[in-house]
Design a protein around this motif. Structure first.
Motif, PDB file in Angstrom:
ATOM      1  N   GLY A   1      15.852  10.801  -4.819  1.00 44.10           N
ATOM      2  CA  GLY A   1      14.890  11.893  -4.949  1.00 44.10           C
ATOM      3  C   GLY A   1      14.746  12.719  -3.689  1.00 44.10           C
ATOM      4  N   SER A   2      14.319  12.081  -2.610  1.00 40.98           N
ATOM      5  CA  SER A   2      13.927  12.831  -1.418  1.00 40.98           C
ATOM      6  C   SER A   2      15.072  13.584  -0.768  1.00 40.98           C
ATOM      7  N   THR A   3      16.293  13.118  -0.980  1.00 38.97           N
ATOM      8  CA  THR A   3      17.431  13.816  -0.382  1.00 38.97           C
ATOM      9  C   THR A   3      17.781  15.079  -1.155  1.00 38.97           C
TER      10      THR A   3
ATOM     11  N   GLY B   1      20.278   7.930   0.934  1.00 38.89           N
ATOM     12  CA  GLY B   1      19.148   7.222   0.320  1.00 38.89           C
ATOM     13  C   GLY B   1      17.877   7.430   1.128  1.00 38.89           C
ATOM     14  N   TYR B   2      16.739   7.443   0.446  1.00 42.66           N
ATOM     15  CA  TYR B   2      15.447   7.465   1.137  1.00 42.66           C
ATOM     16  C   TYR B   2      14.643   6.265   0.675  1.00 42.66           C
ATOM     17  N   HIS B   3      14.265   5.433   1.624  1.00 36.35           N
ATOM     18  CA  HIS B   3      13.491   4.240   1.291  1.00 36.35           C
ATOM     19  C   HIS B   3      12.268   4.135   2.189  1.00 36.35           C
ATOM     20  N   GLY B   4      11.654   5.272   2.483  1.00 37.33           N
ATOM     21  CA  GLY B   4      10.466   5.260   3.306  1.00 37.33           C
ATOM     22  C   GLY B   4      10.809   5.190   4.781  1.00 37.33           C
ATOM     23  N   VAL B   5       9.807   4.874   5.587  1.00 31.93           N
ATOM     24  CA  VAL B   5       9.947   5.067   7.027  1.00 31.93           C
ATOM     25  C   VAL B   5       9.744   3.804   7.858  1.00 31.93           C
TER      26      VAL B   5
ATOM     27  N   PHE C   1      16.204  -1.905  -7.173  1.00 34.44           N
ATOM     28  CA  PHE C   1      16.004  -0.491  -7.523  1.00 34.44           C
ATOM     29  C   PHE C   1      14.731  -0.024  -6.823  1.00 34.44           C
ATOM     30  N   ASP C   2      14.871   0.982  -5.988  1.00 36.05           N
ATOM     31  CA  ASP C   2      13.694   1.594  -5.379  1.00 36.05           C
ATOM     32  C   ASP C   2      13.190   2.658  -6.360  1.00 36.05           C
ATOM     33  N   GLU C   3      12.146   2.282  -7.101  1.00 32.78           N
ATOM     34  CA  GLU C   3      11.616   3.163  -8.160  1.00 32.78           C
ATOM     35  C   GLU C   3      10.307   3.816  -7.731  1.00 32.78           C
ATOM     36  N   VAL C   4      10.168   4.022  -6.433  1.00 31.57           N
ATOM     37  CA  VAL C   4       8.927   4.623  -5.923  1.00 31.57           C
ATOM     38  C   VAL C   4       8.708   6.010  -6.537  1.00 31.57           C
ATOM     39  N   ILE C   5       9.789   6.735  -6.774  1.00 34.05           N
ATOM     40  CA  ILE C   5       9.691   8.046  -7.422  1.00 34.05           C
ATOM     41  C   ILE C   5       9.938   7.937  -8.929  1.00 34.05           C
ATOM     42  N   THR C   6      10.926   7.131  -9.302  1.00 33.29           N
ATOM     43  CA  THR C   6      11.341   7.129 -10.705  1.00 33.29           C
ATOM     44  C   THR C   6      10.415   6.304 -11.598  1.00 33.29           C
TER      45      THR C   6
ATOM     46  N   ALA D   1       5.344   2.593  -6.227  1.00 37.99           N
ATOM     47  CA  ALA D   1       4.182   3.089  -5.455  1.00 37.99           C
ATOM     48  C   ALA D   1       3.697   4.347  -6.193  1.00 37.99           C
ATOM     49  N   LYS D   2       3.322   5.361  -5.462  1.00 39.03           N
ATOM     50  CA  LYS D   2       3.022   6.702  -5.981  1.00 39.03           C
ATOM     51  C   LYS D   2       2.353   6.743  -7.366  1.00 39.03           C
ATOM     52  N   GLY D   3       3.171   6.790  -8.436  1.00 36.04           N
ATOM     53  CA  GLY D   3       2.640   6.994  -9.788  1.00 36.04           C
ATOM     54  C   GLY D   3       1.760   5.864 -10.287  1.00 36.04           C
TER      55      GLY D   3
ATOM     56  N   VAL E   1      19.246   0.680  -3.945  1.00 36.11           N
ATOM     57  CA  VAL E   1      19.474   2.102  -4.237  1.00 36.11           C
ATOM     58  C   VAL E   1      18.273   2.668  -4.996  1.00 36.11           C
ATOM     59  N   GLU E   2      18.092   3.973  -4.867  1.00 38.12           N
ATOM     60  CA  GLU E   2      17.192   4.674  -5.774  1.00 38.12           C
ATOM     61  C   GLU E   2      18.016   4.965  -7.037  1.00 38.12           C
ATOM     62  N   PRO E   3      17.505   4.650  -8.218  1.00 44.14           N
ATOM     63  CA  PRO E   3      18.272   4.995  -9.433  1.00 44.14           C
ATOM     64  C   PRO E   3      18.622   6.485  -9.442  1.00 44.14           C
TER      65      PRO E   3
ATOM     66  N   ASN F   1       0.777  -1.244   0.000  1.00 43.04           N
ATOM     67  CA  ASN F   1       0.000   0.000   0.000  1.00 43.04           C
ATOM     68  C   ASN F   1       0.808   1.293   0.000  1.00 43.04           C
ATOM     69  N   SER F   2       2.115   1.179  -0.032  1.00 42.26           N
ATOM     70  CA  SER F   2       2.914   2.408   0.024  1.00 42.26           C
ATOM     71  C   SER F   2       4.339   2.088  -0.396  1.00 42.26           C
ATOM     72  N   GLY F   3       5.117   3.129  -0.557  1.00 40.03           N
ATOM     73  CA  GLY F   3       6.521   2.935  -0.875  1.00 40.03           C
ATOM     74  C   GLY F   3       7.271   2.288   0.269  1.00 40.03           C
ATOM     75  N   SER F   4       6.960   2.697   1.491  1.00 41.30           N
ATOM     76  CA  SER F   4       7.646   2.115   2.649  1.00 41.30           C
ATOM     77  C   SER F   4       7.385   0.620   2.729  1.00 41.30           C
ATOM     78  N   GLU F   5       6.143   0.241   2.529  1.00 42.79           N
ATOM     79  CA  GLU F   5       5.819  -1.189   2.557  1.00 42.79           C
ATOM     80  C   GLU F   5       6.486  -1.912   1.389  1.00 42.79           C
ATOM     81  N   ALA F   6       6.578  -1.250   0.261  1.00 41.91           N
ATOM     82  CA  ALA F   6       7.227  -1.873  -0.903  1.00 41.91           C
ATOM     83  C   ALA F   6       8.690  -2.176  -0.586  1.00 41.91           C
ATOM     84  N   VAL F   7       9.348  -1.232   0.070  1.00 43.37           N
ATOM     85  CA  VAL F   7      10.764  -1.426   0.409  1.00 43.37           C
ATOM     86  C   VAL F   7      10.912  -2.570   1.404  1.00 43.37           C
ATOM     87  N   ASP F   8      10.123  -2.560   2.458  1.00 45.63           N
ATOM     88  CA  ASP F   8      10.242  -3.646   3.443  1.00 45.63           C
ATOM     89  C   ASP F   8       9.908  -4.986   2.802  1.00 45.63           C
TER      90      ASP F   8
HETATM   91  C1  LIG Z   1      12.466   6.181  -3.180  1.00 46.92           C
HETATM   92  C2  LIG Z   1      11.361   6.124  -2.168  1.00 46.92           C
HETATM   93  N1  LIG Z   1      11.104   4.993  -1.522  1.00 46.92           N
HETATM   94  C3  LIG Z   1      10.122   4.892  -0.631  1.00 46.92           C
HETATM   95  C4  LIG Z   1       9.328   5.977  -0.337  1.00 46.92           C
HETATM   96  C5  LIG Z   1       8.251   5.849   0.700  1.00 46.92           C
HETATM   97  O1  LIG Z   1       7.007   5.909   0.144  1.00 46.92           O
HETATM   98  P1  LIG Z   1       5.714   6.107   1.080  1.00 46.92           P
HETATM   99  O2  LIG Z   1       5.765   7.499   1.591  1.00 46.92           O
HETATM  100  O3  LIG Z   1       4.576   5.824   0.142  1.00 46.92           O
HETATM  101  O4  LIG Z   1       5.795   5.079   2.169  1.00 46.92           O
HETATM  102  C6  LIG Z   1       9.545   7.181  -0.999  1.00 46.92           C
HETATM  103  C7  LIG Z   1       8.706   8.366  -0.720  1.00 46.92           C
HETATM  104  O5  LIG Z   1       8.974   9.457  -1.138  1.00 46.92           O
HETATM  105  C8  LIG Z   1      10.584   7.263  -1.928  1.00 46.92           C
HETATM  106  O6  LIG Z   1      10.867   8.406  -2.553  1.00 46.92           O
END
Ligand SMILES: Cc1ncc(COP(=O)(O)O)c(C=O)c1O
Length: 445
Positions: A228-230, A149-153, A256-261, A285-287, A223-225, A115-122
């Protein structure tokens, strides 16, 4: 208080809501409220049209409140609100997984929903660990992330993530995590459009980490390709290819964490395609729903999925999932969103606009306190000099001013402004957006 009484509670009492990633007291002293949105604009309670410079939080790639998506969600809500995600399924989940698998490069052809990027990463980290386990290489437990790197919370995401403030309050995090160095170096890379020439060698740091821990203890690299968030850090030319080669050499999974890309931000369905690098797992996620209904997921290469499909057929193969995995509303929204991306050719549109976008962004180069500007796809990061003794204040003031005085939503992180508009942005809106940003930067000089 009874429920009936809560309904009558004062609707504009701001106290109870604890806002995420927001300075709550400052927000409540001067709230930025949005009540409606359409295409490229938000509307405030007093009717101001505010240009969306950030596609929500990098998610409304098709623009806001697009009719086909709205209709698909309403129709789905009327037809099937929910079906159990475990042991049962509904047809749109299969349809969507097939669409995503077709869109993803190479043999990335199985999709796990959350349901989210954070869950996708975990989820991706857990699949990586479990994959080695089911193959009899359970000693591969280490995870490698990257500084900045940002991979959610989630605990997995902040452990492999490299943003200090997102980590330091939360204890010791996951054990057995190491980090690659960040790829950004202002001296070498300042004011680059697209991928910088300098920095591919930083991927070789993975060899150092492997030498330290031994490959037999390492499960995956994430890695995020494009970080983004940083603050928008494009990958140096050749960096991701090198990372892939080192992962292959030591049989480490590359995530590849493509939540943004994902979904058009860099002019392709996935950044993997832009760079000709096939990771073992992609998070998204997101898009996928253009931000309309929460959804995330992981795309896995065929051999990874295959490794789980052994053992007795009545036994669960992966002990993981969410009540709302492949939620019917999210699936309906996602299918309509993918149709819209296809019908309006929005990924190609982002690619066509990239040079126009990059030129417009670089036009801010000589404004006061601008230290660097980076662009990639329809994304720009603008570093401002911090005010003395008040890190983050200048960009924060810029964000507040942009909203109240320039009718523009921008995103800030530290003293960096990030711009990432919906992919439907018109050329005239790009010019207009950067003019507004220029006025804001002058105003906070
Ligand atoms: C690369 C990346 N991974 C994970 C997340 C986390 O996504 P979410 O806020 O939907 O949990 C983000 C959010 O910006 C992100 O940019």
């Amino acid at each position: 208080m009874s429920l009936a009484q809560t309904e009558r509670a004062i609707p504009n009492d701001l106290e109870a809501y604890w806002l995420p990633f927001t300075p709550n007291r400052a927000f409540k002293a001067a709230p930025r409220l949005i009540t409606r949105a359409k295409d490229m604009h938000y509307y405030t309670p007093d009717g101001r049209a505010v240009l969306d410079g950030t596609a929500g939080l990098w998610c409304t790639n098709a623009g806001h409140n697009r009719d086909p998506i709205v209709k698909a969600i309403s129709a789905q809500a009327a037809e099937l609100d929910y079906a159990p995600a475990f042991q049962f399924a509904h047809p749109k989940a299969f349809a969507l997984a097939s669409r995503i698998a077709t869109l993803a490069p190479g043999d990335l052809d199985h999709v796990f929903f959350c349901n989210s990027g954070s869950e996708a990463v975990d989820t991706a980290l857990k699949i990586a660990l479990a994959y080695h386990h089911v193959r009899g290489e359970g000693s591969r437990t280490r995870l490698i992330g990257r500084e900045r790197g940002y991979h959610g919370v989630g605990f997995g995401g902040i452990s492999v993530g490299g943003i200090v403030t997102n980590r330091k309050f939360f204890g010791t995090l996951l054990a057995g995590v190491d980090h690659l160095p960040a790829t950004y170096n202002r001296e070498q890379q300042a004011f680059t459009k697209g991928e910088p020439d300098w920095g591919a060698h930083l991927a070789d740091e993975l060899e150092r980490i492997v030498a330290l821990h031994d490959a037999s203890t390492i499960a995956a690299v994430i890695v995020e390709p494009m970080a983004g968030s940083t603050g928008v850090l494009p990958p140096p030319k050749g960096y991701l290819q090198r990372l892939r080669a080192i992962c292959d050499k030591h049989r480490l999974l590359l995530i590849f964490d493509e939540v943004i890309t994902g979904f058009g931000r860099l002019g392709h369905a996935f950044a993997a395609e832009r760079y000709g690098v096939i990771p073992d797992l992609i998070t998204f996620a997101k898009g996928i729903t253009s931000g309309t209904v929460p959804m995330g997921g992981v795309i896995a290469r065929a051999p990874i999925h295959e490794a789980f499909m052994r053992g007795p057929e009545h036994v669960v193969e992966l002990f993981h999932g969410y009540t709302y995995s492949a939620h019917p509303l999210a699936c309906a929204a996602a299918l309509a969103t993918l149709d819209l991306y296809r019908d309006e050719d929005l990924f190609a549109r982002a690619k066509r606009l990239e040079p126009i976008w990059a030129d417009a962004a670089m036009g801010l180069k000589d404004l006061p306190h601008v230290l660097d500007i980076r662009t990639l796809g329809l994304t720009a990061g603008i570093d401002l000099a911090a005010r003395p003794d008040a890190a983050g204040r200048r960009a924060y003031d810029a964000m507040v001013k942009a909203f109240h005085d320039e009718n523009l939503v921008i995103r800030v992180t530290g003293d960096t402004i990030a711009l990432t508009p919906p992919l439907i942005v018109a050329e005239s809106e790009i010019a207009d957006m950067f003019e507004r940003v220029a006025r804001v930067i002058r105003a906070v000089a």
